[in-house]
Design an enzyme around this catalytic site. Sequence first.
Site, short mmCIF file in Angstrom:
data_model
loop_
_atom_site.label_atom_id
_atom_site.label_comp_id
_atom_site.label_asym_id
_atom_site.label_seq_id
_atom_site.Cartn_x
_atom_site.Cartn_y
_atom_site.Cartn_z
N LYS A 13 14.69 56.85 49.22
CA LYS A 13 15.68 57.71 49.90
C LYS A 13 17.11 57.36 49.49
CE LYS A 13 14.83 56.46 54.13
NZ LYS A 13 13.84 55.41 53.93
N ARG A 88 15.53 58.13 62.96
CA ARG A 88 14.32 57.34 62.78
C ARG A 88 13.42 57.39 64.00
NH1 ARG A 88 16.62 53.61 58.69
NH2 ARG A 88 15.02 52.25 57.87
N ARG A 127 13.16 44.29 44.70
CA ARG A 127 14.44 44.94 44.41
C ARG A 127 15.64 44.04 44.67
NH1 ARG A 127 14.66 49.72 49.08
NH2 ARG A 127 15.00 48.32 50.82
N ARG A 161 18.38 41.92 49.87
CA ARG A 161 18.50 42.10 51.32
C ARG A 161 17.62 41.08 52.04
NH1 ARG A 161 17.83 48.49 52.46
NH2 ARG A 161 16.79 47.58 54.27
N ARG A 172 8.66 46.72 59.03
CA ARG A 172 9.40 47.98 58.81
C ARG A 172 8.43 49.14 58.57
NH1 ARG A 172 13.07 45.88 54.13
NH2 ARG A 172 13.82 48.00 53.96
P1 AMP Z 1 17.49 50.88 55.78
O1 AMP Z 1 18.59 50.41 54.90
O2 AMP Z 1 17.56 52.34 56.08
O3 AMP Z 1 16.12 50.44 55.30
O4 AMP Z 1 17.71 50.17 57.20
C1 AMP Z 1 17.67 48.75 57.32
C2 AMP Z 1 17.49 48.36 58.77
O5 AMP Z 1 18.60 48.83 59.55
C3 AMP Z 1 16.27 48.95 59.47
O6 AMP Z 1 15.09 48.22 59.22
C4 AMP Z 1 16.71 48.89 60.93
O7 AMP Z 1 16.65 47.56 61.42
C5 AMP Z 1 18.18 49.26 60.84
N1 AMP Z 1 18.37 50.73 60.91
C6 AMP Z 1 18.87 51.55 59.94
N2 AMP Z 1 18.91 52.82 60.35
C7 AMP Z 1 18.41 52.82 61.62
C8 AMP Z 1 18.16 53.84 62.57
N3 AMP Z 1 18.44 55.13 62.32
N4 AMP Z 1 17.64 53.47 63.77
C9 AMP Z 1 17.36 52.19 64.06
N5 AMP Z 1 17.55 51.17 63.19
C10 AMP Z 1 18.07 51.49 61.98
#
Ligand code: AMP
Length: 220
Positions: A13, A88, A127, A161, A172
């Site tokens: 994404k 989400r 990554r 990360r 996740r």
């Molecule tokens: P991402 O970079 O989108 O994989 O997000 C990394 C982490 O940020 C996720 O595993 C959640 O802990 C938190 N996070 C990001 N977006 C959301 C969201 N919309 N709702 C809740 N937690 C989020």
Amino acid sequence: MQLILLGPPGGGKGTQAKRLQEDAGLVQLSTGDMLRAAVASGSSIGQQAKAVIEAGKLVSDDVVISIIADRIEMPDAKKGFVLDGFPRTIAQAEALDAMLKARARRIDAVIEVRVPDTYLVERITGRFTCAKCGTGYHNKFSRPKVDGVCDKCGSREFVRRPDDNETAVRTRLEAYHRQTAPLLPYYERKGILHVVDGTLPIAEVARRIEAVVAAAAVRN
Ligand code: AMP
């Protein structure tokens, strides 16, 4: 044009949202990036969110909803945006609908970048990104041309990360299936869901996403 990219962690994404930002002029709104910036800045939101993110769990709906509500008010988002990692949960999707409706806007298309779980753990745990310009790489699938040097800016510093380890990735994925996947029927019922095969090469996934965006622009 307002778009949502939906899909599992590591499904591509972020990569596709960045391309849309560069090619279609839609600003990428990534709640993951915003939360990581909050953690790095040491703000109170960042301090609250740090352990939750590192464990691979979801940050509370209230926090991310208020972050997005503020962000879509900024001038660069007025022309259109692509949401990456938000919503989400169903509560987030409903809050998003309400905030767009209040501004006489709506989501034009939701694109599911579909990738089976079997691909994801390897994709995520391999990554890393350039610490200076943010270009993404992968141990196996896309190494820098010269080992240890960023192709784009020449930096020799890379970061991974903290939530890209196998234990957090499994949490996740579990959060995705339990809390986020119910958004697919939610948007399907609204007639705006499109599915793209995220296992294809990055350029082909981008081409298919562009076709969905072009069709949504015609409908507008
Ligand atoms: P991402 O970079 O989108 O994989 O997000 C990394 C982490 O940020 C996720 O595993 C959640 O802990 C938190 N996070 C990001 N977006 C959301 C969201 N919309 N709702 C809740 N937690 C989020």
